[in-house]
Write a protein that holds these residues in place. Structure first.
Motif, PDB file in Angstrom:
ATOM      1  N   UNK A   1       0.830  -1.198   0.000  1.00 27.24           N
ATOM      2  CA  UNK A   1       0.000   0.000   0.000  1.00 27.24           C
ATOM      3  C   UNK A   1       0.869   1.255   0.000  1.00 27.24           C
ATOM      4  N   UNK A   2       0.313   2.352  -0.500  1.00 19.77           N
ATOM      5  CA  UNK A   2       1.050   3.616  -0.523  1.00 19.77           C
ATOM      6  C   UNK A   2       1.493   3.951   0.899  1.00 19.77           C
ATOM      7  N   UNK A   3       2.779   4.149   1.122  1.00 19.29           N
ATOM      8  CA  UNK A   3       3.293   4.328   2.486  1.00 19.29           C
ATOM      9  C   UNK A   3       3.067   5.730   3.041  1.00 19.29           C
ATOM     10  N   UNK A   4       3.071   5.806   4.360  1.00 17.02           N
ATOM     11  CA  UNK A   4       3.063   7.082   5.063  1.00 17.02           C
ATOM     12  C   UNK A   4       4.288   7.112   5.975  1.00 17.02           C
ATOM     13  N   UNK A   5       4.681   8.296   6.396  1.00 14.36           N
ATOM     14  CA  UNK A   5       5.848   8.415   7.261  1.00 14.36           C
ATOM     15  C   UNK A   5       5.651   7.679   8.586  1.00 14.36           C
ATOM     16  N   UNK A   6       4.457   7.753   9.140  1.00 18.84           N
ATOM     17  CA  UNK A   6       4.184   7.082  10.410  1.00 18.84           C
ATOM     18  C   UNK A   6       4.306   5.561  10.263  1.00 18.84           C
ATOM     19  N   UNK A   7       3.790   5.040   9.151  1.00 18.73           N
ATOM     20  CA  UNK A   7       3.871   3.596   8.927  1.00 18.73           C
ATOM     21  C   UNK A   7       5.317   3.147   8.763  1.00 18.73           C
ATOM     22  N   UNK A   8       6.099   3.915   8.023  1.00 15.32           N
ATOM     23  CA  UNK A   8       7.507   3.555   7.812  1.00 15.32           C
ATOM     24  C   UNK A   8       8.285   3.662   9.120  1.00 15.32           C
ATOM     25  N   UNK A   9       7.962   4.676   9.903  1.00 14.51           N
ATOM     26  CA  UNK A   9       8.615   4.823  11.206  1.00 14.51           C
ATOM     27  C   UNK A   9       8.355   3.597  12.068  1.00 14.51           C
ATOM     28  N   UNK A  10       7.122   3.097  12.039  1.00  7.45           N
ATOM     29  CA  UNK A  10       6.779   1.895  12.804  1.00  7.45           C
ATOM     30  C   UNK A  10       7.520   0.675  12.249  1.00  7.45           C
ATOM     31  N   UNK A  11       7.625   0.563  10.934  1.00  6.63           N
ATOM     32  CA  UNK A  11       8.349  -0.555  10.322  1.00  6.63           C
ATOM     33  C   UNK A  11       9.805  -0.572  10.759  1.00  6.63           C
ATOM     34  N   UNK A  12      10.417   0.590  10.814  1.00  7.14           N
ATOM     35  CA  UNK A  12      11.823   0.670  11.233  1.00  7.14           C
ATOM     36  C   UNK A  12      11.979   0.223  12.679  1.00  7.14           C
ATOM     37  N   UNK A  13      11.101   0.715  13.547  1.00  8.06           N
ATOM     38  CA  UNK A  13      11.194   0.362  14.966  1.00  8.06           C
ATOM     39  C   UNK A  13      10.903  -1.118  15.188  1.00  8.06           C
ATOM     40  N   UNK A  14      10.166  -1.733  14.251  1.00  9.81           N
ATOM     41  CA  UNK A  14       9.766  -3.132  14.384  1.00  9.81           C
ATOM     42  C   UNK A  14      10.860  -4.098  13.938  1.00  9.81           C
ATOM     43  N   UNK A  15      11.897  -3.594  13.291  1.00  8.12           N
ATOM     44  CA  UNK A  15      12.994  -4.451  12.839  1.00  8.12           C
ATOM     45  C   UNK A  15      13.761  -4.976  14.051  1.00  8.12           C
ATOM     46  N   UNK A  16      14.018  -6.269  14.075  1.00  8.69           N
ATOM     47  CA  UNK A  16      14.758  -6.890  15.174  1.00  8.69           C
ATOM     48  C   UNK A  16      16.246  -6.886  14.845  1.00  8.69           C
ATOM     49  N   UNK A  17      17.068  -6.421  15.808  1.00 11.38           N
ATOM     50  CA  UNK A  17      18.512  -6.371  15.586  1.00 11.38           C
ATOM     51  C   UNK A  17      18.890  -5.244  14.642  1.00 11.38           C
ATOM     52  N   UNK A  18      20.043  -5.392  13.955  1.00  8.51           N
ATOM     53  CA  UNK A  18      20.499  -4.442  12.937  1.00  8.51           C
ATOM     54  C   UNK A  18      20.529  -3.000  13.463  1.00  8.51           C
ATOM     55  N   UNK A  19      21.146  -2.794  14.612  1.00  4.93           N
ATOM     56  CA  UNK A  19      21.124  -1.475  15.251  1.00  4.93           C
ATOM     57  C   UNK A  19      21.685  -0.386  14.358  1.00  4.93           C
ATOM     58  N   UNK A  20      22.837  -0.632  13.742  1.00  3.80           N
ATOM     59  CA  UNK A  20      23.468   0.398  12.899  1.00  3.80           C
ATOM     60  C   UNK A  20      22.619   0.690  11.663  1.00  3.80           C
ATOM     61  N   UNK A  21      22.057  -0.355  11.077  1.00  2.00           N
ATOM     62  CA  UNK A  21      21.210  -0.173   9.903  1.00  2.00           C
ATOM     63  C   UNK A  21      19.971   0.644  10.277  1.00  2.00           C
ATOM     64  N   UNK A  22      19.365   0.316  11.401  1.00  4.28           N
ATOM     65  CA  UNK A  22      18.185   1.060  11.866  1.00  4.28           C
ATOM     66  C   UNK A  22      18.525   2.526  12.117  1.00  4.28           C
ATOM     67  N   UNK A  23      19.711   2.779  12.669  1.00  3.63           N
ATOM     68  CA  UNK A  23      20.136   4.168  12.909  1.00  3.63           C
ATOM     69  C   UNK A  23      20.201   4.956  11.603  1.00  3.63           C
TER      70      UNK A  23
END
Length: 272
Positions: A12-34
């Motif tokens: 679906x067409x993304x929103x900033x809030x949805x992408x922000x949640x997707x990033x926070x939901x990633x397990x591990x990968x601290x540097x990548x998430x940063x």
């Protein structure tokens, strides 16, 4: 060796809030998430500047290298990046198209092209030329993904390609605890099309307990080859155990059997 492949991801067409949640939901990968969070903040700042009347010039898409084994989250992060580039105005599409390196060149449709590099399946020189042309056109973002050995071996003989990459992200193997956390996330997802539809974990399936079972049962070399790709089969096997009992609750013992059976399936598949 690449085992899993998907042609295109349409979401679906993304929103900033949805992408922000997707990033926070990633397990591990601290540097990548940063790094993802840094890009997100720049987009938020640019939107604020635009709303304040300042002229905002969209960034140009850039090309990247993802270094990591199977199942470490490279495709997931590519999809997040595609959405971020789209929201920033760098790309006209948020679609991620994935291809194996030895396949015929696929069109990225103004989005992200994720090229999986495999030591056993080298890219055809004509395909390399087409990829370089796509990189120079600047309409899409090209990401090369693979393990350290495969990428080093390939880039060593393709300097014209290598010098066009602007960033490199490292995807470390997942720990037993991180695998347990992802397993729980999969189990907690709701919806008819989800793997665990109709089933749920018993309270005994805590992160600590699942971590211990994975550490005891799954060989380290198998885990480093497949990482999170192991987990779906393990859940399927655990569901079989509960289903035989006529229940929809997966207890820790069921999950232990599922993890063991799932690991055995992949050991046989990979001739371990």
């Amino acid at each position: 060796m690449s085992i899993f492949l998907c042609d295109s991801y349409y979401e679906d067409v993304p929103t900033l809030d949805e992408v922000k949640h997707e990033i926070s939901d990633i397990v591990g990968l601290r540097e990548v998430k940063n790094q993802l969070e840094t890009i997100l903040e720049k987009i938020i700042d640019a939107e604020k500047d635009a709303s304040d009347g300042f002229r905002v010039v969209p960034p140009k898409p850039f090309h990247m290298v993802f270094v990591g084994n199977n199942g470490t989250g490279k495709s997931t992060v590519a999809r997040v990046l595609g959405k971020l580039f789209y929201l920033s105005g760098a790309l006209s599409s948020y679609t991620v198209t994935e291809m194996q390196g030895n396949q015929k060149m696929k069109g990225a449709e103004g989005g992200v092209l994720l090229v999986n590099i495999d030591e056993e399946d080298p890219i055809n020189p004509k395909t390399v030329d087409k990829i370089i042309s796509a990189m120079d056109e600047g309409d899409s973002s090209i990401i090369f993904a693979g393990n350290q050995r495969a990428l080093n071996q390939y880039m060593k003989f393709n300097n014209e390609l290598y010098k066009r990459f602007s960033a490199r992200l490292q995807f470390d193997d997942l720990t037993c605890e991180e695998l347990a956390m992802i397993l729980q996330k999969k189990a907690n997802k709701k919806g008819e099309d989800n793997l665990m539809c109709g089933f749920e974990f018993d309270a005994s399936c805590s992160t600590e307990n699942i971590t211990q079972i994975i550490a005891e049962i799954v060989p380290g070399n198998l885990s480093s080859i497949l990482n999170a790709h192991l987990l779906d089969q393990m859940l399927i096997e655990a569901k079989k155990v509960a289903d035989k009992r006529g229940e929809k609750i997966i207890y820790l013992r069921d999950l232990g059997i599922g993890i063991q059976n799932g690991a055995q399936i992949y050991k046989s598949l990979l001739n371990f």
